[in-house]
Design a protein around this motif. Structure first.
Motif, PDB file in Angstrom:
ATOM      1  N   LEU A   1       8.805  -7.500 -16.299  1.00 42.89           N
ATOM      2  CA  LEU A   1       9.455  -8.671 -15.715  1.00 42.89           C
ATOM      3  C   LEU A   1      10.948  -8.736 -16.012  1.00 42.89           C
ATOM      4  O   LEU A   1      11.698  -9.426 -15.310  1.00 42.89           O
ATOM      5  N   ASP A   2      11.399  -8.032 -17.042  1.00 43.16           N
ATOM      6  CA  ASP A   2      12.818  -8.034 -17.402  1.00 43.16           C
ATOM      7  C   ASP A   2      13.598  -6.888 -16.762  1.00 43.16           C
ATOM      8  O   ASP A   2      14.808  -6.775 -16.962  1.00 43.16           O
ATOM      9  N   ASP A   3      12.926  -6.026 -16.006  1.00 50.55           N
ATOM     10  CA  ASP A   3      13.576  -4.890 -15.336  1.00 50.55           C
ATOM     11  C   ASP A   3      14.029  -5.344 -13.953  1.00 50.55           C
ATOM     12  O   ASP A   3      13.283  -5.995 -13.219  1.00 50.55           O
ATOM     13  N   ASP A   4      15.251  -5.008 -13.587  1.00 49.65           N
ATOM     14  CA  ASP A   4      15.793  -5.426 -12.290  1.00 49.65           C
ATOM     15  C   ASP A   4      15.188  -4.673 -11.105  1.00 49.65           C
ATOM     16  O   ASP A   4      15.316  -5.127  -9.968  1.00 49.65           O
ATOM     17  N   LEU A   5      14.550  -3.534 -11.346  1.00 48.17           N
ATOM     18  CA  LEU A   5      13.946  -2.767 -10.248  1.00 48.17           C
ATOM     19  C   LEU A   5      12.857  -3.595  -9.584  1.00 48.17           C
ATOM     20  O   LEU A   5      11.978  -4.131 -10.258  1.00 48.17           O
ATOM     21  N   ASP A   6      12.922  -3.690  -8.254  1.00 47.63           N
ATOM     22  CA  ASP A   6      11.944  -4.515  -7.546  1.00 47.63           C
ATOM     23  C   ASP A   6      11.681  -3.940  -6.157  1.00 47.63           C
ATOM     24  O   ASP A   6      12.158  -2.858  -5.795  1.00 47.63           O
ATOM     25  N   TYR A   7      10.963  -4.708  -5.393  1.00 42.80           N
ATOM     26  CA  TYR A   7      10.474  -4.325  -4.064  1.00 42.80           C
ATOM     27  C   TYR A   7      11.532  -3.673  -3.177  1.00 42.80           C
ATOM     28  O   TYR A   7      11.341  -2.580  -2.658  1.00 42.80           O
ATOM     29  N   GLU A   8      12.660  -4.370  -3.008  1.00 42.09           N
ATOM     30  CA  GLU A   8      13.686  -3.871  -2.080  1.00 42.09           C
ATOM     31  C   GLU A   8      14.292  -2.553  -2.560  1.00 42.09           C
ATOM     32  O   GLU A   8      14.686  -1.711  -1.743  1.00 42.09           O
TER      33      GLU A   8
ATOM     34  N   ALA B   1       4.179   6.999 -13.455  1.00 41.60           N
ATOM     35  CA  ALA B   1       3.964   6.077 -14.573  1.00 41.60           C
ATOM     36  C   ALA B   1       5.262   5.345 -14.931  1.00 41.60           C
ATOM     37  O   ALA B   1       5.255   4.141 -15.224  1.00 41.60           O
ATOM     38  N   TRP B   2       6.383   6.072 -14.888  1.00 38.26           N
ATOM     39  CA  TRP B   2       7.693   5.464 -15.153  1.00 38.26           C
ATOM     40  C   TRP B   2       7.971   4.360 -14.138  1.00 38.26           C
ATOM     41  O   TRP B   2       8.378   3.247 -14.499  1.00 38.26           O
ATOM     42  N   LEU B   3       7.743   4.663 -12.855  1.00 37.96           N
ATOM     43  CA  LEU B   3       7.989   3.678 -11.806  1.00 37.96           C
ATOM     44  C   LEU B   3       7.067   2.468 -11.983  1.00 37.96           C
ATOM     45  O   LEU B   3       7.525   1.327 -11.928  1.00 37.96           O
ATOM     46  N   GLU B   4       5.807   2.711 -12.211  1.00 33.64           N
ATOM     47  CA  GLU B   4       4.849   1.614 -12.370  1.00 33.64           C
ATOM     48  C   GLU B   4       5.218   0.724 -13.559  1.00 33.64           C
ATOM     49  O   GLU B   4       5.165  -0.512 -13.458  1.00 33.64           O
ATOM     50  N   SER B   5       5.615   1.340 -14.667  1.00 26.03           N
ATOM     51  CA  SER B   5       5.970   0.527 -15.839  1.00 26.03           C
ATOM     52  C   SER B   5       7.210  -0.318 -15.564  1.00 26.03           C
ATOM     53  O   SER B   5       7.302  -1.466 -16.014  1.00 26.03           O
TER      54      SER B   5
ATOM     55  N   TYR C   1       0.842  -1.203   0.000  1.00 32.13           N
ATOM     56  CA  TYR C   1       0.000   0.000   0.000  1.00 32.13           C
ATOM     57  C   TYR C   1       0.875   1.249   0.000  1.00 32.13           C
ATOM     58  O   TYR C   1       0.577   2.237  -0.675  1.00 32.13           O
ATOM     59  N   ALA C   2       1.981   1.215   0.748  1.00 37.14           N
ATOM     60  CA  ALA C   2       2.905   2.362   0.794  1.00 37.14           C
ATOM     61  C   ALA C   2       3.457   2.671  -0.592  1.00 37.14           C
ATOM     62  O   ALA C   2       3.647   3.838  -0.944  1.00 37.14           O
ATOM     63  N   PHE C   3       3.712   1.640  -1.398  1.00 39.90           N
ATOM     64  CA  PHE C   3       4.187   1.868  -2.771  1.00 39.90           C
ATOM     65  C   PHE C   3       3.179   2.711  -3.537  1.00 39.90           C
ATOM     66  O   PHE C   3       3.530   3.635  -4.251  1.00 39.90           O
ATOM     67  N   GLY C   4       1.899   2.364  -3.405  1.00 38.86           N
ATOM     68  CA  GLY C   4       0.854   3.104  -4.100  1.00 38.86           C
ATOM     69  C   GLY C   4       0.746   4.541  -3.627  1.00 38.86           C
ATOM     70  O   GLY C   4       0.626   5.464  -4.432  1.00 38.86           O
ATOM     71  N   VAL C   5       0.814   4.731  -2.319  1.00 41.83           N
ATOM     72  CA  VAL C   5       0.764   6.096  -1.767  1.00 41.83           C
ATOM     73  C   VAL C   5       1.949   6.892  -2.289  1.00 41.83           C
ATOM     74  O   VAL C   5       1.797   8.042  -2.715  1.00 41.83           O
ATOM     75  N   PHE C   6       3.125   6.286  -2.286  1.00 45.08           N
ATOM     76  CA  PHE C   6       4.327   6.970  -2.761  1.00 45.08           C
ATOM     77  C   PHE C   6       4.152   7.428  -4.202  1.00 45.08           C
ATOM     78  O   PHE C   6       4.371   8.592  -4.531  1.00 45.08           O
ATOM     79  N   GLY C   7       3.740   6.528  -5.080  1.00 49.57           N
ATOM     80  CA  GLY C   7       3.568   6.879  -6.486  1.00 49.57           C
ATOM     81  C   GLY C   7       2.485   7.916  -6.699  1.00 49.57           C
ATOM     82  O   GLY C   7       2.671   8.884  -7.434  1.00 49.57           O
ATOM     83  N   ASP C   8       1.355   7.745  -6.018  1.00 50.74           N
ATOM     84  CA  ASP C   8       0.212   8.639  -6.218  1.00 50.74           C
ATOM     85  C   ASP C   8       0.410  10.021  -5.620  1.00 50.74           C
ATOM     86  O   ASP C   8      -0.072  11.010  -6.167  1.00 50.74           O
TER      87      ASP C   8
END
Length: 137
Positions: A89-96, A80-84, A64-71
């Protein structure tokens, strides 16, 4: 039996102008070659972001914090860049990686946010969740 007094005026609320002196400045930083600017959320959204991102939060709260951060903290284009990137699946950017950015921003903004909450006689919700829970016990 309760009755309704129809002679009184309906409820009405007016939001007062807020003092912005403790509002943290936006932070511009490089994120994998993209210049991103994050704005500190106002107190109502800070409570959601900082509490959900805090150590000891559930995975659902952190998501939920991810959504608040983006919004709330990012411009539409940066969100939109972060969400995409998160959906790719081929982008190394992830949760951590996103958690590290959010937590660093929270730590940076915390002194100003703490002053803003203190000015209204309250304690800022934040990453010290475990300490607050211990105090209440």
């Amino acid at each position: 039996m309760p009755t309704t007094d129809t002679t009184t005026a309906p409820l009405s609320f007016t939001t007062p102008k807020k003092d912005q002196k403790n509002t943290p400045s936006p932070i511009t930083f490089d994120w994998d070659g993209r210049t991103v600017t994050a704005r500190c959320p106002k107190k109502a959204m800070w409570a959601r972001l900082a509490t959900c991102a805090a150590p000891g939060s559930s995975d659902a709260e952190k998501a939920y914090a991810f959504g608040v951060f983006g919004d709330v903290c990012l411009s539409g284009a940066d969100a939109a860049w972060l969400e995409s990137r998160l959906r790719d699946l081929d982008d190394d950017l992830d949760y951590e990686d996103v958690s590290k950015v959010i937590n660093t921003l929270i730590e940076t903004w915390s002194p100003d946010v703490n002053r803003a909450f203190a000015a209204m006689g309250s304690e800022a919700p934040g990453p010290n969740r475990a300490q607050r829970r211990t105090k209440k016990a």
